[in-house]
Motif scaffolding. Structure first.
Motif, short mmCIF file in Angstrom:
data_model
loop_
_atom_site.label_atom_id
_atom_site.label_comp_id
_atom_site.label_asym_id
_atom_site.label_seq_id
_atom_site.Cartn_x
_atom_site.Cartn_y
_atom_site.Cartn_z
N GLU A 146 -11.15 20.81 30.25
CA GLU A 146 -11.88 20.01 29.27
C GLU A 146 -13.39 20.17 29.43
OE1 GLU A 146 -12.27 15.44 27.63
OE2 GLU A 146 -10.53 15.99 28.82
N SER A 147 -13.89 20.12 30.65
CA SER A 147 -15.34 20.23 30.85
C SER A 147 -15.84 21.63 30.50
CB SER A 147 -15.73 19.86 32.29
OG SER A 147 -15.19 20.77 33.22
N GLU A 148 -15.07 22.65 30.83
CA GLU A 148 -15.48 24.03 30.49
C GLU A 148 -15.44 24.26 28.98
OE1 GLU A 148 -16.70 26.57 32.55
OE2 GLU A 148 -16.87 24.82 33.86
N THR A 149 -14.46 23.67 28.31
CA THR A 149 -14.38 23.78 26.86
C THR A 149 -15.57 23.10 26.21
OG1 THR A 149 -11.96 23.85 26.97
CG2 THR A 149 -12.93 23.29 24.84
N THR A 150 -15.93 21.94 26.72
CA THR A 150 -17.08 21.21 26.20
C THR A 150 -18.36 22.01 26.41
OG1 THR A 150 -15.99 19.09 26.57
CG2 THR A 150 -18.40 19.05 26.37
N LYS A 151 -18.53 22.59 27.59
CA LYS A 151 -19.73 23.40 27.87
C LYS A 151 -19.83 24.58 26.91
CE LYS A 151 -19.41 23.79 32.52
NZ LYS A 151 -19.73 24.30 33.86
N LEU A 152 -18.71 25.24 26.68
CA LEU A 152 -18.70 26.38 25.76
C LEU A 152 -19.05 25.95 24.35
CD1 LEU A 152 -18.12 29.34 25.05
CD2 LEU A 152 -15.72 28.70 24.80
N ALA A 153 -18.44 24.86 23.89
CA ALA A 153 -18.71 24.36 22.54
C ALA A 153 -20.18 23.96 22.38
CB ALA A 153 -17.80 23.17 22.22
N GLU A 154 -20.73 23.30 23.39
CA GLU A 154 -22.13 22.90 23.33
C GLU A 154 -23.06 24.10 23.33
OE1 GLU A 154 -22.38 20.22 26.67
OE2 GLU A 154 -21.71 18.50 25.47
N LYS A 155 -22.72 25.12 24.10
CA LYS A 155 -23.55 26.33 24.14
C LYS A 155 -23.57 27.02 22.77
CE LYS A 155 -24.41 30.42 26.89
NZ LYS A 155 -24.05 31.14 28.10
N ILE A 156 -22.41 27.15 22.15
CA ILE A 156 -22.34 27.79 20.83
C ILE A 156 -23.04 26.91 19.79
CG2 ILE A 156 -20.79 28.54 18.98
CD1 ILE A 156 -18.80 29.33 21.25
N ALA A 157 -22.82 25.60 19.86
CA ALA A 157 -23.42 24.67 18.90
C ALA A 157 -24.94 24.63 19.02
CB ALA A 157 -22.84 23.27 19.07
#
Length: 128
Positions: free
Chosen positions: A71-82
């Motif tokens: 979950e934390s890695e998915t959030t980091k990836l989404a935030e980076k792309i966003a």
């Protein structure tokens, strides 16, 4: 689901996940365009389960993480792309897929160069 993973732009999965594919027409199309032919045919003919690490090595996934940090890695990836320009991401994805249509490498580069020139005219590019 392997068929779903093959179509994702970015795939992040847990290390305990396993994939398999049985030979039928739908998975064969996506698999043959994502992994090497021998790997695809082996997966399709045998239906063997492959580990997340094998799927990563085959190019089916981008990242494998332990279940406790998914979950934390998915959030980091989404935030980076966003955090990137949505216009730039949209153009980049379109250019990526459009340039694949060219059989000739020079034509693909010419197309990409033309797109870069057009993209540089956009407000997002001028703002950095």
């Amino acid at each position: 689901d392997l068929h779903f993973q093959v179509h994702c732009y970015h795939s992040l999965i847990t290390s305990n996940f396993r994939f398999n594919s049985r030979f039928c027409s739908t998975p064969a199309v996506a698999l043959s365009r994502t992994v090497q032919r021998k790997q695809a045919m082996h997966m399709l003919l045998t239906g063997d389960l492959i580990s997340a690490e094998e799927a990563l090595a085959y190019g089916l996934l981008n990242t494998v993480v332990s279940p406790d940090i998914l979950e934390s890695e998915t959030t980091k990836l989404a935030e980076k792309i966003a955090s990137k320009s949505s216009f730039g991401v949209q153009l980049g994805k379109k250019m990526f897929y459009d340039q694949l249509k060219y059989d000739n490498l020079e034509d693909a580069y010419n197309f990409a160069t033309e797109r870069i020139g057009c993209n540089m005219q956009h407000t997002d590019a001028r703002e950095g």
